[in-house]
Design a protein around this motif. Structure first.
Motif, short mmCIF file in Angstrom:
data_model
loop_
_atom_site.label_atom_id
_atom_site.label_comp_id
_atom_site.label_asym_id
_atom_site.label_seq_id
_atom_site.Cartn_x
_atom_site.Cartn_y
_atom_site.Cartn_z
N ASP A 51 0.84 -1.19 0.00
CA ASP A 51 0.00 0.00 0.00
C ASP A 51 0.88 1.25 0.00
N TYR A 52 1.42 1.59 -1.17
CA TYR A 52 2.39 2.67 -1.26
C TYR A 52 2.33 3.27 -2.66
N HIS A 53 2.20 4.61 -2.76
CA HIS A 53 2.11 5.27 -4.07
C HIS A 53 2.81 6.62 -4.00
N VAL A 54 3.94 6.75 -4.72
CA VAL A 54 4.71 7.98 -4.73
C VAL A 54 5.12 8.33 -6.16
N HIS A 55 5.56 9.58 -6.35
CA HIS A 55 6.09 10.06 -7.62
C HIS A 55 7.40 10.79 -7.36
N GLU A 56 8.21 10.91 -8.41
CA GLU A 56 9.46 11.67 -8.32
C GLU A 56 9.25 13.15 -8.55
N ASP A 57 8.05 13.53 -9.01
CA ASP A 57 7.72 14.93 -9.25
C ASP A 57 6.46 15.29 -8.47
N CYS A 58 6.05 16.54 -8.55
CA CYS A 58 4.82 16.97 -7.89
C CYS A 58 3.60 16.53 -8.70
N GLU A 59 2.51 16.31 -8.01
CA GLU A 59 1.23 16.01 -8.64
C GLU A 59 0.19 16.97 -8.07
N ALA A 60 -0.70 17.44 -8.94
CA ALA A 60 -1.77 18.33 -8.49
C ALA A 60 -3.11 17.60 -8.56
N GLY A 68 -13.89 14.71 0.22
CA GLY A 68 -13.18 13.51 0.62
C GLY A 68 -12.02 13.88 1.53
N THR A 69 -11.01 13.02 1.55
CA THR A 69 -9.81 13.28 2.34
C THR A 69 -8.58 12.88 1.53
N VAL A 70 -7.47 13.53 1.84
CA VAL A 70 -6.17 13.16 1.29
C VAL A 70 -5.35 12.58 2.42
N GLU A 71 -4.80 11.41 2.18
CA GLU A 71 -3.94 10.72 3.15
C GLU A 71 -2.50 10.88 2.66
N ILE A 72 -1.63 11.37 3.53
CA ILE A 72 -0.22 11.56 3.21
C ILE A 72 0.61 10.74 4.20
N ASN A 73 1.46 9.89 3.67
CA ASN A 73 2.38 9.09 4.50
C ASN A 73 1.67 8.39 5.66
N LYS A 74 0.57 7.73 5.31
CA LYS A 74 -0.21 6.89 6.24
C LYS A 74 -1.01 7.65 7.30
N ILE A 87 -1.36 20.02 -3.84
CA ILE A 87 -0.08 19.70 -4.48
C ILE A 87 0.60 18.63 -3.62
N ILE A 88 0.83 17.48 -4.22
CA ILE A 88 1.54 16.39 -3.56
C ILE A 88 3.02 16.54 -3.89
N GLU A 89 3.85 16.56 -2.89
CA GLU A 89 5.29 16.75 -3.06
C GLU A 89 5.96 15.43 -3.49
N PRO A 90 7.11 15.51 -4.17
CA PRO A 90 7.83 14.30 -4.55
C PRO A 90 8.11 13.41 -3.32
N GLY A 91 7.90 12.10 -3.49
CA GLY A 91 8.18 11.16 -2.43
C GLY A 91 7.10 11.00 -1.38
N GLU A 92 6.02 11.77 -1.45
CA GLU A 92 4.94 11.62 -0.47
C GLU A 92 4.01 10.48 -0.90
N ASP A 93 3.86 9.50 -0.02
CA ASP A 93 2.90 8.43 -0.24
C ASP A 93 1.51 9.06 -0.10
N HIS A 94 0.69 8.96 -1.15
CA HIS A 94 -0.58 9.69 -1.14
C HIS A 94 -1.74 8.84 -1.65
N HIS A 95 -2.90 9.09 -1.03
CA HIS A 95 -4.14 8.39 -1.37
C HIS A 95 -5.28 9.38 -1.18
N LEU A 96 -6.18 9.43 -2.13
CA LEU A 96 -7.36 10.29 -2.07
C LEU A 96 -8.56 9.38 -1.83
N THR A 97 -9.35 9.69 -0.81
CA THR A 97 -10.54 8.90 -0.50
C THR A 97 -11.78 9.75 -0.75
#
Length: 120
Positions: A51-60, A68-74, A87-97
């Motif tokens: 259960d892990y999802h990250v990017h090397e760049d930013c995501e909007a 809903g909610t945004v979950e960052i790093n569990k 804006i999700i920063e590089p390396g942040e494990d992120h999930h949108l519910t």
């Protein structure tokens, strides 16, 4: 993670609409997602189904409808609603519910130094 409201963005006459908060000269790829009530994006996306999802760049994430909610790093980090720009920063494990009562519709995108291959 950084959070904004659409009305905080400046009037853009050049470049992309998020150029002050999303690094990159061009919107390079993205999509529109209509999430089911209670759905959690990127569940078990990581290597080996972890259960892990990250990017090397930013995501909007631009929330177009619902809540809903945004979950960052569990951690449940931030409630979101229509008009929010996340804006999700590089390396942040992120999930949108997506909300149960008012499911979310989200525009997501990444920016980079080149135009999307379909625009070349």
């Amino acid at each position: 993670m950084k959070a904004y409201r659409l009305n905080q963005l400046s009037d853009i006459t050049e470049g992309h609409i998020l150029n002050e908060i999303l690094p990159g000269k061009y919107i390079s790829y993205g999509g529109l997602a209509f999430e089911k009530p209670g759905a959690r994006a990127h569940t078990n996306d990581g290597p080996g189904g972890i259960d892990y999802h990250v990017h090397e760049d930013c995501e909007a994430f631009i929330i177009l409808q619902g809540q809903g909610t945004v979950e960052i790093n569990k951690q449940l980090f931030h409630p979101v609603r229509a008009g929010d720009v996340i804006i999700i920063e590089p390396g942040e494990d992120h999930h949108l519910t997506s909300g149960i009562e008012d499911p979310i519709v989200v525009l997501w995108c990444h920016a980079g130094p080149e135009r999307n291959k379909n625009q070349l």
